[in-house]
Design a protein around this motif. Structure first.
Motif, PDB file in Angstrom:
ATOM      1  N   GLU A   1      18.492  -8.176 104.741  1.00 58.06           N
ATOM      2  CA  GLU A   1      19.052  -9.434 105.257  1.00 58.06           C
ATOM      3  C   GLU A   1      20.210  -9.152 106.214  1.00 58.06           C
ATOM      4  OE1 GLU A   1      21.707 -13.026 103.437  1.00 58.06           O
ATOM      5  OE2 GLU A   1      19.917 -12.481 102.274  1.00 58.06           O
ATOM      6  N   PHE A   2      21.071  -8.189 105.866  1.00 56.33           N
ATOM      7  CA  PHE A   2      22.197  -7.812 106.721  1.00 56.33           C
ATOM      8  C   PHE A   2      21.684  -7.286 108.060  1.00 56.33           C
ATOM      9  CE2 PHE A   2      25.360  -4.897 108.408  1.00 56.33           C
ATOM     10  CZ  PHE A   2      26.545  -5.591 108.244  1.00 56.33           C
ATOM     11  N   VAL A   3      20.689  -6.417 108.019  1.00 51.15           N
ATOM     12  CA  VAL A   3      20.106  -5.841 109.237  1.00 51.15           C
ATOM     13  C   VAL A   3      19.512  -6.947 110.107  1.00 51.15           C
ATOM     14  CG1 VAL A   3      18.240  -4.373 110.121  1.00 51.15           C
ATOM     15  CG2 VAL A   3      19.718  -3.542 108.279  1.00 51.15           C
ATOM     16  N   GLU A   4      18.764  -7.848 109.509  1.00 53.87           N
ATOM     17  CA  GLU A   4      18.145  -8.951 110.254  1.00 53.87           C
ATOM     18  C   GLU A   4      19.211  -9.839 110.891  1.00 53.87           C
ATOM     19  OE1 GLU A   4      14.894  -9.498 110.934  1.00 53.87           O
ATOM     20  OE2 GLU A   4      14.400  -7.641 109.871  1.00 53.87           O
ATOM     21  N   ARG A   5      20.274 -10.106 110.159  1.00 55.45           N
ATOM     22  CA  ARG A   5      21.325 -10.990 110.643  1.00 55.45           C
ATOM     23  C   ARG A   5      22.142 -10.352 111.776  1.00 55.45           C
ATOM     24  NH1 ARG A   5      23.497 -12.244 105.962  1.00 55.45           N
ATOM     25  NH2 ARG A   5      25.127 -10.686 106.029  1.00 55.45           N
ATOM     26  N   HIS A   6      22.371  -9.054 111.710  1.00 55.22           N
ATOM     27  CA  HIS A   6      23.279  -8.401 112.663  1.00 55.22           C
ATOM     28  C   HIS A   6      22.609  -7.616 113.786  1.00 55.22           C
ATOM     29  CE1 HIS A   6      27.024  -9.365 110.574  1.00 55.22           C
ATOM     30  NE2 HIS A   6      26.319  -9.213 109.465  1.00 55.22           N
TER      31      HIS A   6
END
Length: 169
Positions: free
Chosen positions: A162-167
């Motif tokens: 989720e962090f990777v997708e968001r950033h």
């Protein structure tokens, strides 16, 4: 008529302020890692035939990347792996970024106060072991006298995705 002009002017001013704040937030909180690639390529270009980076006498006391900049990049890379109440900035923890930072550290570790720390951390990451990410984050956080955002553990695989997708996506 004057009220309409004042309202339009005020609206334009507020929109300009919001656009400026948005741009500042974006540039301060996300880094592509381009600086890592640029510095690593510079080191690779000057490598000798034995594969070890060579520095000229003029470069002997000047690191290719300032230690504080290296610390910030390492710190921001850990954000992809760690849980913390607040995170400022993000650099994707890609193999290319890890390899690039390791090359930079190896070429400059004699100039870095904490060279062995960086080299050990990056070597583990290069081998796929990120279990030290909390320690790396909090050590650098302490060096910079952090007051918010201490790492409390590693994120789950789902949280990291989720962090990777968001950033980064």
């Amino acid at each position: 008529m004057k009220t309409l002009i004042k309202t339009i002017s005020l609206t334009i001013g507020v929109l300009a302020l919001l656009a400026g704040a948005g741009y500042y937030f974006f540039t301060q909180n996300s880094t592509s890692g381009g600086e890592i690639t640029k510095v690593a390529e510079k080191i690779e270009k000057r490598e000798g035939t034995d594969g070890k980076p060579e520095k000229t006498e003029a470069d002997e006391d000047d690191p290719d990347m300032e230690e504080v900049d290296l610390q910030i990049l390492l710190h921001q890379m850990t954000h992809q792996k760690i849980s913390a109440g607040k995170k400022k900035g993000a650099v994707e923890m890609t193999q290319a970024n890890i390899d690039g930072l390791l090359l930079i550290v190896q070429a400059n570790k004699h100039l870095y106060e904490h060279g062995p720390f960086y080299e050990d951390a990056l070597t583990e990451w290069q081998q796929g072991d990120f279990s030290n990410a909390v320690t790396v984050h909090n050590t650098i956080w302490d060096w910079h006298k952090g007051t918010v955002g201490r790492a409390t553990g590693l994120m789950s695989a789902e949280e990291e995705q989720e962090f990777v997708e968001r950033h980064f996506r």
